[in-house]
Design an enzyme around this catalytic site. Structure first.
Site, PDB file in Angstrom:
ATOM      1  N   CYS A  46     -13.207  -9.912   9.043  1.00 42.62           N
ATOM      2  CA  CYS A  46     -14.609 -10.467   8.909  1.00 42.62           C
ATOM      3  C   CYS A  46     -15.073  -9.854   7.558  1.00 42.62           C
ATOM      4  O   CYS A  46     -16.150 -10.280   7.255  1.00 42.62           O
ATOM      5  CB  CYS A  46     -15.226 -10.193  10.072  1.00 42.62           C
ATOM      6  SG  CYS A  46     -15.712  -8.216  10.360  1.00 42.62           S
ATOM      7  N   GLU A  65      -1.838  -1.640  -5.772  1.00 43.63           N
ATOM      8  CA  GLU A  65      -3.211  -1.179  -6.127  1.00 43.63           C
ATOM      9  C   GLU A  65      -3.002  -0.034  -7.453  1.00 43.63           C
ATOM     10  O   GLU A  65      -1.968   0.687  -7.358  1.00 43.63           O
ATOM     11  CB  GLU A  65      -3.699  -0.263  -4.989  1.00 43.63           C
ATOM     12  CG  GLU A  65      -5.016   0.546  -5.114  1.00 43.63           C
ATOM     13  CD  GLU A  65      -5.644   1.075  -3.925  1.00 43.63           C
ATOM     14  OE1 GLU A  65      -6.598   1.399  -3.674  1.00 43.63           O
ATOM     15  OE2 GLU A  65      -4.414   1.234  -2.986  1.00 43.63           O
ATOM     16  N   ASP A 110      -3.152   1.558   7.044  1.00 49.54           N
ATOM     17  CA  ASP A 110      -2.260   1.242   5.970  1.00 49.54           C
ATOM     18  C   ASP A 110      -2.215  -0.389   5.886  1.00 49.54           C
ATOM     19  O   ASP A 110      -1.904  -0.935   4.697  1.00 49.54           O
ATOM     20  CB  ASP A 110      -1.122   2.057   6.006  1.00 49.54           C
ATOM     21  CG  ASP A 110      -1.308   3.613   6.061  1.00 49.54           C
ATOM     22  OD1 ASP A 110      -2.142   3.970   5.328  1.00 49.54           O
ATOM     23  OD2 ASP A 110      -0.595   4.255   6.525  1.00 49.54           O
ATOM     24  N   ASP A 170       0.715  -1.113   0.002  1.00 54.74           N
ATOM     25  CA  ASP A 170       0.042   0.123  -0.124  1.00 54.74           C
ATOM     26  C   ASP A 170       0.904   1.267   0.212  1.00 54.74           C
ATOM     27  O   ASP A 170       1.907   1.396   1.070  1.00 54.74           O
ATOM     28  CB  ASP A 170      -1.016   0.125   1.194  1.00 54.74           C
ATOM     29  CG  ASP A 170      -1.707   1.280   1.219  1.00 54.74           C
ATOM     30  OD1 ASP A 170      -2.590   1.504   0.375  1.00 54.74           O
ATOM     31  OD2 ASP A 170      -1.738   1.902   2.364  1.00 54.74           O
ATOM     32  N   CYS A 190     -12.981  -2.509  14.074  1.00 59.18           N
ATOM     33  CA  CYS A 190     -14.062  -3.055  13.491  1.00 59.18           C
ATOM     34  C   CYS A 190     -15.431  -3.242  14.584  1.00 59.18           C
ATOM     35  O   CYS A 190     -15.101  -4.013  15.504  1.00 59.18           O
ATOM     36  CB  CYS A 190     -13.911  -4.454  12.882  1.00 59.18           C
ATOM     37  SG  CYS A 190     -15.094  -5.239  12.046  1.00 59.18           S
ATOM     38  N   CYS A 207     -16.115  -7.543  14.427  1.00 59.59           N
ATOM     39  CA  CYS A 207     -15.055  -8.535  15.119  1.00 59.59           C
ATOM     40  C   CYS A 207     -14.521  -7.912  16.249  1.00 59.59           C
ATOM     41  O   CYS A 207     -13.476  -8.621  16.788  1.00 59.59           O
ATOM     42  CB  CYS A 207     -14.285  -9.234  14.120  1.00 59.59           C
ATOM     43  SG  CYS A 207     -13.182  -8.162  13.174  1.00 59.59           S
ATOM     44  N   CYS A 236     -12.543  -4.622   6.555  1.00 59.93           N
ATOM     45  CA  CYS A 236     -11.950  -5.332   7.613  1.00 59.93           C
ATOM     46  C   CYS A 236     -11.435  -6.529   6.969  1.00 59.93           C
ATOM     47  O   CYS A 236     -11.966  -7.335   6.310  1.00 59.93           O
ATOM     48  CB  CYS A 236     -12.927  -5.701   8.654  1.00 59.93           C
ATOM     49  SG  CYS A 236     -12.153  -6.623  10.017  1.00 59.93           S
TER      50      CYS A 236
END
Length: 371
Positions: A325, A269, A351, A185, A341, A344, A322
């Site tokens: 989950c 990405e 990042d 990333d 989250c 979960c 996330c």
């Protein structure tokens, strides 16, 4: 497989004058050819072929411009090839329309397709019309010599880049799995955050030198245009720009080589850098990071070593999802660097979570773009 090797050359004063003649002659031919193509299309609606331009150049332009004969004929013909390539790139990739070359540009270059020789023992390169030029041949190569590009930097240094065909096949792509794939990333605070939790700090070479650059730029603006003092001030400014560029390239080369060597596949990405730099608050930091240059280095090194580059689309919610989950945090804003989250209860570093998701998305067939 083609590889380019760049060396610094140290021409004598007379050789610099001949190189300058080649710069001027090739620039003249390039601009003439570009003008002919534009005029022909405006008048007939068709493009003039390179071989027709070559015929006109040899039988009409050169006889009426005797000074062009001082330059190597192959270098002049290479300028015609460059014009053709510029138009091909414009139509295929929808890039910018070819521009005329300027004499005032401090960076100049010309190409030598053949008839030059490299001597590693004597540390010289023999160039047509110029002779034997002292060169620091710090890396040896084997293979068939292709096009050589002689260039002058903005700081007045001379270089030669030699394209070599080592006559080896491009290695086949190696098999990869989830354990041998790493997600990256790209960011501003941290240059790269890896899916294994590692963070590579952004060196920010431009930002660290900005104060000095502003002072030098102010000196240039205060000098009289066309004066020797202004040229001296411009040289000092060019040197700091060159230093920043060299530092950035060195950092990216080392990091890209390490990542390619340690992993079988790299997941990235797809970033819309052109669109991102329109944000004036982040434009300078994004340009300083130079993500596009880093990705390019990863791509060609992966090809050399038989590794794989995986890409995901730019609209994948890598930061907001996330990785445990799959909960989608639609309210996550750019200023939030850590979040928990609600499903979960996993605490995420924004990042690192994005890097893990980039890796996961890239390994799903429906998201996969293999380079």
């Amino acid at each position: 497989m083609l590889k380019a090797y760049k060396y610094r050359i140290y021409p004598s004063k007379k050789q610099k004058e001949m190189i300058q003649v080649h710069f001027g002659a090739c620039r003249f031919v390039y601009n003439w050819a570009l003008e002919q193509k534009i005029k022909t299309y405006e008048q007939t609606g068709k493009s003039i072929l390179r071989f027709d331009l070559q015929h006109i150049l040899v039988h009409e332009v050169k006889p009426s411009n005797e000074w062009l004969k001082e330059a190597n004929s192959q270098a002049l013909l290479a300028s015609l090839v460059n014009v053709e390539s510029a138009f091909t790139k414009f139509f295929r990739e929808k890039s910018g329309f070819p521009k005329f070359k300027s004499k005032k540009n401090p960076v100049q270059s010309y190409q030598m397709p053949q008839h030059y020789a490299v001597d590693f023992e004597k540390q010289i390169i023999k160039l047509p019309k110029i002779g034997e030029v002292k060169t620091i041949l710090h890396r040896r190569f084997e293979g068939k010599l292709k096009t050589a590009t002689i260039s002058r930097s903005s700081t007045g240094k001379y270089y030669i880049s030699i394209l070599v065909d080592n006559e080896k096949d491009i290695p086949e792509k190696q098999n990869f799995s989830e354990s041998t794939t790493i997600g990256i990333d790209a960011g501003i605070k941290d240059f790269a955050v890896l899916s294994n939790g590692e963070k590579v700090e952004n060196p920010k070479y431009l930002k660290n030198s900005l104060k000095r650059m502003k002072a030098l730029q102010k000196r240039v603006s205060r000098k009289v245009k066309g004066s020797k003092n202004r040229n001296k001030a411009r040289q000092h400014l060019s040197k700091i720009h060159e230093t920043i560029s060299n530092q950035r390239n060195n950092f990216q080369h080392q990091l890209s080589f390490r990542l390619i060597s340690e992993n079988q596949a790299i997941a990235l990405e797809t970033l819309n850098v052109k669109g991102m730099v329109k944000n004036h608050c982040l434009a300078q930091s994004i340009s300083d990071a130079s993500w596009s240059s880093f990705v390019t280095k990863l791509e060609y090194k992966a090809e050399w070593l038989g590794k794989t580059i995986l890409r995901i689309g730019r609209f994948e919610p890598s930061s907001k999802l996330c990785n445990v989950c799959g909960h989608h945090n639609s309210n996550l804003t750019l200023d939030v660097r850590e979040w928990t989250c609600p499903d979960c209860k996993t605490k995420h570093d924004r990042d690192i979570n994005a890097a893990i998701n980039i890796k996961k998305f890239s390994l799903q067939d429906q998201n996969l773009i293999v380079i």
